[in-house]
Design an enzyme around this catalytic site. Structure first.
Site, PDB file in Angstrom:
ATOM      1  CG  ASN A  99      -1.834   1.106   1.396  1.00  0.00           C
ATOM      2  OD1 ASN A  99      -1.496   2.119   1.991  1.00  0.00           O
ATOM      3  ND2 ASN A  99      -3.033   0.958   0.871  1.00  0.00           N
ATOM      4  CB  CYS A 130      -2.762  10.358   2.748  1.00  0.00           C
ATOM      5  SG  CYS A 130      -1.889   9.814   1.333  1.00  0.00           S
ATOM      6  N   GLY A 265     -10.678  -5.694   7.270  1.00  0.00           N
ATOM      7  CA  GLY A 265      -9.873  -4.714   7.992  1.00  0.00           C
ATOM      8  C   GLY A 265     -10.058  -4.790   9.499  1.00  0.00           C
TER       9      GLY A 265
HETATM   10  C1  LIG Z   1      -5.787   1.127  12.305  1.00  0.00           C
HETATM   11  C2  LIG Z   1      -6.024   1.295  10.837  1.00  0.00           C
HETATM   12  C3  LIG Z   1      -4.955   1.627   9.992  1.00  0.00           C
HETATM   13  C4  LIG Z   1      -5.161   1.782   8.617  1.00  0.00           C
HETATM   14  N1  LIG Z   1      -4.105   2.094   7.814  1.00  0.00           N
HETATM   15  C5  LIG Z   1      -4.296   2.192   6.456  1.00  0.00           C
HETATM   16  C6  LIG Z   1      -3.201   2.468   5.584  1.00  0.00           C
HETATM   17  O1  LIG Z   1      -2.037   2.587   6.007  1.00  0.00           O
HETATM   18  N2  LIG Z   1      -3.462   2.592   4.255  1.00  0.00           N
HETATM   19  C7  LIG Z   1      -4.725   2.439   3.733  1.00  0.00           C
HETATM   20  O2  LIG Z   1      -4.910   2.548   2.518  1.00  0.00           O
HETATM   21  N3  LIG Z   1      -5.780   2.151   4.542  1.00  0.00           N
HETATM   22  C8  LIG Z   1      -5.596   2.033   5.884  1.00  0.00           C
HETATM   23  N4  LIG Z   1      -6.661   1.733   6.699  1.00  0.00           N
HETATM   24  C9  LIG Z   1      -8.006   1.548   6.100  1.00  0.00           C
HETATM   25  C10 LIG Z   1      -8.337   0.058   5.920  1.00  0.00           C
HETATM   26  O3  LIG Z   1      -7.400  -0.576   5.075  1.00  0.00           O
HETATM   27  C11 LIG Z   1      -9.772  -0.122   5.338  1.00  0.00           C
HETATM   28  O4  LIG Z   1      -9.833   0.545   4.095  1.00  0.00           O
HETATM   29  C12 LIG Z   1     -10.848   0.461   6.237  1.00  0.00           C
HETATM   30  O5  LIG Z   1     -10.545   0.242   7.597  1.00  0.00           O
HETATM   31  C13 LIG Z   1     -12.249  -0.077   5.920  1.00  0.00           C
HETATM   32  O6  LIG Z   1     -12.334  -1.472   6.120  1.00  0.00           O
HETATM   33  P1  LIG Z   1     -12.839  -2.133   7.504  1.00  0.00           P
HETATM   34  O7  LIG Z   1     -14.137  -1.467   7.862  1.00  0.00           O
HETATM   35  O8  LIG Z   1     -12.966  -3.598   7.221  1.00  0.00           O
HETATM   36  O9  LIG Z   1     -11.786  -1.845   8.507  1.00  0.00           O
HETATM   37  C14 LIG Z   1      -6.475   1.591   8.081  1.00  0.00           C
HETATM   38  C15 LIG Z   1      -7.535   1.250   8.933  1.00  0.00           C
HETATM   39  C16 LIG Z   1      -7.324   1.083  10.293  1.00  0.00           C
HETATM   40  C17 LIG Z   1      -8.490   0.702  11.161  1.00  0.00           C
END
Ligand SMILES: Cc1cc2nc3c(=O)[nH]c(=O)nc-3n(C[C@H](O)[C@H](O)[C@H](O)COP(=O)(O)O)c2cc1C
Length: 304
Positions: A99, A130, A265
């Site tokens: 990523n 971002c 996630g």
């Molecule tokens: C603690 C945390 C860190 C994350 N870090 C990133 C990241 O570095 N890059 C990214 O594209 N998404 C990041 N995400 C987003 C997740 O990859 C995902 O898109 C989002 O949480 C939605 O999915 P979920 O509801 O299953 O968690 C992060 C999410 C969480 C909760």
């Protein structure tokens, strides 16, 4: 036996279930108690050109059916990834996808260039949600022009499978998806987190140091599902869906809405082996319904 393989760009996955960036580290923490070879793939945590400290604490807060995070891309930078992490993870028996995040177009390109030629990284996922520092705090994923610009620049230097991860914090996610498809993205993944906030009533202070942060988990699932369905009907490239997926029924819903593959996630924090259970659940569902391949289900929601 039902077939679980799916293809994203030129990358063949043994099944459509992967773990989402930032929620499963580099997979290294899990090797002792689960077989990573059961997963379709692992999206590693956000990687940037330079090391980043991330935001001040507190940077996580629980909410009903979800969480807020403001980790802020804490990572040791792409050189550390290439020198220290890659030699360890390259032997994992699953697809490892990096990523890539950045603050400027030049950052994304320079970070990507360092990943070209890593034989065991078949794909990258561009996180365009971002802050774009040069443009005054705007996120790349929130306008078609900036989403297209970063995709075009990275596509020029990256020959592997290019997945662009979309921000849901927009008026029309389908038009952003179309703009990155036009610039050569092989796939779009969605959704990233929704902008949200929480306040401690007693102290009157925000629960996150950054005041606002990214909302994820089961609470976002209905909105994520709607966006996957809209994007599926707007583009001709495969859609990777995520947002609150916690069990095989959730995964099947995303596939019926149009996702070729899915990512898990926040629910990894509740049960680190949930993704393997989702693979088993999808397989049992296909068998029970006599469906030969999971690809037969993609976008197969019936509305009539
Ligand atoms: C603690 C945390 C860190 C994350 N870090 C990133 C990241 O570095 N890059 C990214 O594209 N998404 C990041 N995400 C987003 C997740 O990859 C995902 O898109 C989002 O949480 C939605 O999915 P979920 O509801 O299953 O968690 C992060 C999410 C969480 C909760």
């Amino acid at each position: 036996m039902a077939r679980l393989e799916v293809t994203i760009g030129s990358m063949l996955l043994r099944n459509p279930v992967m773990t989402a960036s930032g929620t499963f580290g580099y997979g290294t923490e899990y090797t002792d108690f689960m077989d990573l070879g059961r997963l379709g793939g692992i999206f590693v945590k956000g990687t940037t050109l330079e090391p980043r400290q991330g935001n001040d604490y507190p940077r996580m807060a629980e909410t009903p059916s979800g969480m807020l995070n403001a980790v802020g891309l804490h990572n040791k930078g792409v050189d550390y990834f290439v020198e220290q992490i890659y030699p360890v993870i390259k032997d994992y028996d699953t697809r490892m996808i990096v990523n890539v995040s950045g603050s400027t177009v030049e950052d994304y390109v320079a970070c990507t260039e360092k990943l070209v030629g890593l034989e065991k990284i078949p794909a990258i996922e561009l996180n365009i949600s971002c802050p774009n520092v040069k443009e005054g705090g705007m996120a790349f994923g929130t306008t078609c022009a900036s989403a297209a610009q970063v995709t075009r620049a990275v596509r020029r230097v990256y020959p592997g499978t290019l997945i662009v991860k979309l921000s849901p914090n927009v008026t029309d996610i389908a038009e952003i998806a179309r703009s990155v498809e036009a610039e050569g993205a092989d796939s779009v993944s969605l959704v990233n987190t929704f902008l949200g906030m929480a306040i401690d009533a007693e102290s009157r202070r925000p629960k996150l140091s950054t005041v606002t942060g990214g909302l994820s988990g089961p609470c976002i699932k209905p909105i994520a599902l709607r966006m996957v369905w809209q994007v599926f009907h707007a583009v001709n490239i495969p859609v990777i869906g995520m947002g609150g997926i916690c069990n095989w029924e959730d995964a099947i819903e995303f596939i019926l809405a149009g996702a070729t593959a899915i990512q898990v996630g926040t629910c990894n924090f509740i049960d680190p082996s949930v993704s393997v259970k989702i693979v088993e659940g999808i397989e049992a569902y296909l068998q029970r319904h006599n469906i030969a391949s999971v690809t037969d289900l993609v976008g197969a929601m019936e509305t009539a």
